[in-house]
Design an enzyme around this catalytic site. Structure first.
Site, PDB file in Angstrom:
ATOM      1  N   LYS A 204       0.969  -1.165  -0.152  1.00  0.00           N
ATOM      2  CA  LYS A 204      -0.120   0.148  -0.174  1.00  0.00           C
ATOM      3  C   LYS A 204       0.875   1.255   0.074  1.00  0.00           C
ATOM      4  CE  LYS A 204      -3.811  -1.968   2.259  1.00  0.00           C
ATOM      5  NZ  LYS A 204      -4.091  -2.118   3.994  1.00  0.00           N
ATOM      6  N   GLU A 262      12.797  -6.416   7.304  1.00  0.00           N
ATOM      7  CA  GLU A 262      11.766  -6.116   6.163  1.00  0.00           C
ATOM      8  C   GLU A 262      12.666  -5.542   4.999  1.00  0.00           C
ATOM      9  OE1 GLU A 262       8.698  -3.705   7.384  1.00  0.00           O
ATOM     10  OE2 GLU A 262       7.787  -3.759   5.412  1.00  0.00           O
TER      11      GLU A 262
END
Ligand code: RBF
Ligand code: MG
Length: 319
Positions: A204, A262
């Protein structure tokens, strides 16, 4: 006796008796760093001189952790350690069960394990190596057992004006100095593990990312953003940028504060959930911060990617 250790060769677990006479390097070998490489080099030479197979003796756990409440984080898993050691040209790695062998005196260990089980006729260790019950065995104990000629004692090994040791490398990694750690490890510190389902928040944000966890007991670098190189399951290497930490900008009450790694991979849009990804930490770029808005975090991540790419351009470590 057989359940106290097992022997791994490049073609799998082997029967120790089939090895013939051997030369063995003793140590913990956490991280398989530059000083370990030097020690293995000496082990291979002695093995060649004596015309016998060469191997390493280590334990499945770090003996140094057996007496500690606060465990030392390890620089690699046992599987990685075995793989790294065998890649140096050794014929085997013998992996002992510390809880069963810690009661052996140094002399019992030498006689019953090294000589009787592993046909050891020569050995190598670091100058400060200790072994056997109470850690009373030393390099001199090995000299007495195998003779001066057939025992290699490696002196202190220095890089970047520091003694190369697993302890020093742990400190560098926890300080974020992964580039110095890489000099001592002779490779970048890395995380190899499954890509987990994230919350798809990155997508997103415009940055789809691969989430991984550091296994329990493995050293976690200082929280922050790193220039990384990723190797995907197909063996291809990609420039990337990774965040190690707890993501303070997006964390909410439902989040556990588990450390996450990440990674945003440059020029890449494949679905790699469930695949094994290796992330090499090449250079520390900045601290992990709490941003006022998701938009300012998004802009920062885009600058981070630029920072990573220009690092790889400067260092020439891509291709
Ligand atoms: N989250 C933060 O809260 N603070 C940061 O400084 C931060 N830096 C990041 C840098 C990079 C290169 C990446 C890939 C992620 C970063 N994140 C950071 C994590 C970010 O919050 C996360 O990607 C999204 O929230 C989606 O999970
Ligand atoms: Mg050591």
């Amino acid at each position: 006796m057989t359940d106290t250790f097992y022997t791994v060769t490049p073609s799998g677990v082997a029967v120790a008796a089939d090895l013939g006479d051997t030369v063995i390097a003793l140590g913990s070998f956490d991280g398989v760093h530059a000083a370990h490489h030097a020690l293995i080099g000496e082990t291979l030479s002695l093995g060649r001189k004596l015309g016998v197979k060469t191997g390493v003796w280590c334990f499945s756990t770090l003996p140094a952790n057996s007496l500690r409440k606060e465990k030392l984080p390890m620089l690699c898993s046992l599987d990685e350690k075995i793989e790294l050691l065998l890649s140096l040209g050794l014929d085997f790695v013998a992996v002992g069960d510390f809880s069963q062998l810690c009661s052996y005196s140094p002399e019992d260990f030498i006689e019953n394990v090294l000589k009787k089980e592993l046909n050891c006729i020569g050995c190598a260790c670091g100058f400060n190596h200790r072994f056997g019950k109470g850690g009373v065995g030393s390099p001199e104990t090995l000299v007495r057992a195998f003779g001066e000629e057939n025992t290699v004692i490696m002196p202190e090994f220095t890089l970047l004006s520091k003694t190369v040791s697993s302890t020093v490398i742990r400190e560098l990694i926890s300080a974020g100095d992964v580039s110095s750690a890489a000099v001592m490890l002779k490779r970048s510190y890395s995380l190899k593990g499954e890509v987990l389902q994230g919350k798809h928040l990155g997508r997103k944000l415009g940055f789809p990312t691969a989430n991984q966890r550091f296994p329990d007991g493995i050293a976690v670098p200082k929280y922050g953003i790193y220039a990384t190189l990723c190797t995907t399951a197909d063996g291809k290497k990609h420039a990337a940028v990774s965040n190690i930490g707890i993501r303070p900008t997006i964390i909410d009450g439902s989040d556990t504060h588990a450390v996450n790694c990440e990674t945003y991979i440059h020029d890449f849009n494949q679905n790699i959930y469930g695949e094994i990804l290796t992330v090499e930490f090449c250079e520390y770029l900045r601290e992990e911060k709490k941003f006022d808005s998701v938009e300012s975090l998004r802009q920062q991540i885009s600058r981070d990617l630029e920072g990573s790419l220009s690092y790889f351009e400067r260092s020439g470590s891509l291709i």
